[in-house]
Design an enzyme around this catalytic site. Structure first.
Site, PDB file in Angstrom:
ATOM      1  N   HIS A  85       0.827  -1.200   0.000  1.00 60.86           N
ATOM      2  CA  HIS A  85       0.000   0.000   0.000  1.00 60.86           C
ATOM      3  C   HIS A  85       0.865   1.255   0.000  1.00 60.86           C
ATOM      4  O   HIS A  85       0.414   2.335   0.387  1.00 60.86           O
ATOM      5  CB  HIS A  85      -0.965  -0.018   1.193  1.00 60.86           C
ATOM      6  CG  HIS A  85      -2.000  -1.088   1.065  1.00 60.86           C
ATOM      7  ND1 HIS A  85      -1.755  -2.399   1.402  1.00 60.86           N
ATOM      8  CD2 HIS A  85      -3.264  -1.062   0.589  1.00 60.86           C
ATOM      9  CE1 HIS A  85      -2.832  -3.127   1.166  1.00 60.86           C
ATOM     10  NE2 HIS A  85      -3.763  -2.342   0.671  1.00 60.86           N
ATOM     11  N   VAL A 105      -0.212  -0.406  17.259  1.00 64.28           N
ATOM     12  CA  VAL A 105      -1.143  -0.275  16.138  1.00 64.28           C
ATOM     13  C   VAL A 105      -1.412  -1.642  15.523  1.00 64.28           C
ATOM     14  O   VAL A 105      -0.506  -2.277  14.986  1.00 64.28           O
ATOM     15  CB  VAL A 105      -0.593   0.679  15.056  1.00 64.28           C
ATOM     16  CG1 VAL A 105      -1.614   0.829  13.924  1.00 64.28           C
ATOM     17  CG2 VAL A 105      -0.260   2.047  15.650  1.00 64.28           C
ATOM     18  N   ASP A 152      -3.314  -3.403  12.523  1.00 65.96           N
ATOM     19  CA  ASP A 152      -3.878  -3.084  11.210  1.00 65.96           C
ATOM     20  C   ASP A 152      -4.040  -4.411  10.477  1.00 65.96           C
ATOM     21  O   ASP A 152      -3.060  -5.020  10.052  1.00 65.96           O
ATOM     22  CB  ASP A 152      -2.918  -2.152  10.460  1.00 65.96           C
ATOM     23  CG  ASP A 152      -3.435  -1.758   9.080  1.00 65.96           C
ATOM     24  OD1 ASP A 152      -4.552  -2.165   8.722  1.00 65.96           O
ATOM     25  OD2 ASP A 152      -2.705  -1.034   8.365  1.00 65.96           O
ATOM     26  N   MET A 153      -5.271  -4.875  10.346  1.00 63.92           N
ATOM     27  CA  MET A 153      -5.474  -6.231   9.833  1.00 63.92           C
ATOM     28  C   MET A 153      -6.676  -6.323   8.901  1.00 63.92           C
ATOM     29  O   MET A 153      -7.733  -5.736   9.155  1.00 63.92           O
ATOM     30  CB  MET A 153      -5.659  -7.210  10.992  1.00 63.92           C
ATOM     31  CG  MET A 153      -6.780  -6.857  11.939  1.00 63.92           C
ATOM     32  SD  MET A 153      -6.958  -8.022  13.305  1.00 63.92           S
ATOM     33  CE  MET A 153      -7.779  -9.366  12.485  1.00 63.92           C
ATOM     34  N   TRP A 168     -14.872 -19.081  10.047  1.00 64.56           N
ATOM     35  CA  TRP A 168     -16.206 -18.486  10.121  1.00 64.56           C
ATOM     36  C   TRP A 168     -16.234 -17.242  11.006  1.00 64.56           C
ATOM     37  O   TRP A 168     -17.083 -16.370  10.820  1.00 64.56           O
ATOM     38  CB  TRP A 168     -17.222 -19.516  10.634  1.00 64.56           C
ATOM     39  CG  TRP A 168     -16.813 -20.212  11.901  1.00 64.56           C
ATOM     40  CD1 TRP A 168     -17.069 -19.813  13.176  1.00 64.56           C
ATOM     41  CD2 TRP A 168     -16.031 -21.406  12.009  1.00 64.56           C
ATOM     42  NE1 TRP A 168     -16.517 -20.679  14.081  1.00 64.56           N
ATOM     43  CE2 TRP A 168     -15.870 -21.683  13.395  1.00 64.56           C
ATOM     44  CE3 TRP A 168     -15.466 -22.293  11.085  1.00 64.56           C
ATOM     45  CZ2 TRP A 168     -15.166 -22.785  13.866  1.00 64.56           C
ATOM     46  CZ3 TRP A 168     -14.770 -23.386  11.562  1.00 64.56           C
ATOM     47  CH2 TRP A 168     -14.617 -23.631  12.930  1.00 64.56           C
ATOM     48  N   LYS A 169     -15.306 -17.149  11.965  1.00 64.46           N
ATOM     49  CA  LYS A 169     -15.285 -15.971  12.847  1.00 64.46           C
ATOM     50  C   LYS A 169     -14.881 -14.716  12.075  1.00 64.46           C
ATOM     51  O   LYS A 169     -15.492 -13.657  12.217  1.00 64.46           O
ATOM     52  CB  LYS A 169     -14.339 -16.218  14.014  1.00 64.46           C
ATOM     53  CG  LYS A 169     -14.766 -17.374  14.907  1.00 64.46           C
ATOM     54  CD  LYS A 169     -13.770 -17.615  16.026  1.00 64.46           C
ATOM     55  CE  LYS A 169     -14.188 -18.810  16.874  1.00 64.46           C
ATOM     56  NZ  LYS A 169     -13.222 -19.089  17.965  1.00 64.46           N
ATOM     57  N   GLY A 217       2.642  -3.459  15.619  1.00 62.91           N
ATOM     58  CA  GLY A 217       3.313  -2.197  15.324  1.00 62.91           C
ATOM     59  C   GLY A 217       4.785  -2.188  15.684  1.00 62.91           C
ATOM     60  O   GLY A 217       5.527  -1.306  15.225  1.00 62.91           O
TER      61      GLY A 217
END
Length: 336
Positions: free
Chosen positions: A49, A176, A178-179, A230-231, A308
């Site tokens: 990104h 942090v 970020d997922m 499924w979670k 992080g």
């Protein structure tokens, strides 16, 4: 043959990004803001990104998916909640604006929520977690996406990978998380495929319906694996519903019907922890938790890191040694 990698000084990357963005019509202020985010994402090791995503950002400007002249507009406010229309402006700039606004709301009300409709890809969601946490706020944010992940037990893609960000201050830096809701983002799959690397753990299914660590096979099947099976699928669904409801914007199934991923919905929540009665003790509480966490017995000499922490290590290394970039990608950027 493996794609060769070269190293680019951060200042050179920033300068090139900025010049390309100016060439494509962004104002000097907007060009530099976007260039800084793309460069910082690359410095922090989030190449998918950062530098790797930059050519697609320019492509979307050229195709008119991103309106470089647009400014976000306030649709509605009540108390500490605001609803904004991003007017298809650059997702980075809309997200920075939303983060600044939600921090102001948190200062006024203790907690704030900004819901943003009709915006574009925010690139690395962690950018805004770092932004808020470094300013002293707890941050929770998420975005929906185009449909690119099947729910558990399904073959077709009804879910977005809907990245979720959670962050809080930690001494002079931040913790942090970020997922994405998929085990690996499509950007990570693309990068691994370019490097001809296998994934460390199963990342999805191949075209025969078998779990695989081959990123190219997962991209071909378009069946990435939801985190927690499924979670993760359920969490993805709820994040999409909440993003659409709170912002008054599009949901995953509506975004998927468009010609490309655009007009997504996002939510930004901030809490001003300075207003908490236990504010003076928070730093020590976090320090104690992390100390205990770091004390875990590692398996096979692995390093135990909190969310992080590896970013901080990568940032230091890339600033000192230059940013590793796949040569083919850098050549593509230079042609822009």
């Amino acid at each position: 043959m493996l794609n060769p990698t070269i190293t680019i000084p951060a200042a050179d990357m920033l300068q090139l990004f900025n010049s390309i963005l100016l060439k494509h019509g962004l104002t000097p202020e907007k060009a530099m803001q976007c260039a800084e985010v793309f460069t910082n994402n690359s410095i922090d090791g989030v190449y998918t990104h950062g530098v790797n995503r930059f050519p697609r950002f320019i492509e979307y400007i050229q195709k008119g998916y991103i309106n470089i002249h647009a400014e976000p507009s306030l649709k509605h406010q009540w108390g500490g909640v605001q609803q904004w229309d991003g007017n298809l402006g650059p997702g980075i700039l809309n997200a920075i604006h939303a983060t600044n606004n939600v921090m102001q709301l948190a200062q006024q009300h203790g907690i704030g929520c900004v819901a943003l409709a009709n915006t574009n890809h925010w690139m690395r969601g962690g950018t805004y977690g770092w932004q808020a946490a470094k300013a002293g706020f707890v941050f929770i944010g998420w975005t929906n996406t185009t449909g690119l992940m099947p729910t558990w037990g399904a073959l077709d893609n009804k879910l977005g990978n809907n990245p979720l960000v959670m962050a809080l201050p930690n001494e002079q830096e931040a913790i942090v998380l970020d997922m994405a809701m998929s085990q690996y983002s499509f950007g990570a799959l693309e990068l691994a495929a370019m490097k001809q690397e296998q994934l460390p753990v199963y990342g999805g299914f191949d075209t025969n319906g078998q779990l695989t660590t081959d990123p190219a096979a997962i991209r071909a099947s378009r069946r990435p694996l939801p985190i927690g099976y499924w979670k993760g699928a359920g969490l993805s669904l709820l994040l999409d519903i909440l993003a659409a409801v709170l912002s008054g914007g599009l949901s995953v199934h509506e975004i998927t019907q468009q010609q490309s991923e655009m007009a997504v919905s996002q939510v930004f929540i901030a809490i001003d922890i300075k207003k908490l009665v236990n504010h003076s003790a928070i730093s020590q509480v976090v320090k104690n938790i992390i100390a205990d966490y770091h004390g875990a017995a590692p398996e096979n000499n692995k390093t135990i890191t909190y969310p992080g922490e590896r970013v901080l290590q990568t940032r230091q290394r890339n600033l000192a040694n230059g940013i590793p970039v796949i040569k083919e990608v850098w050549e593509q950027v230079n042609r822009l």
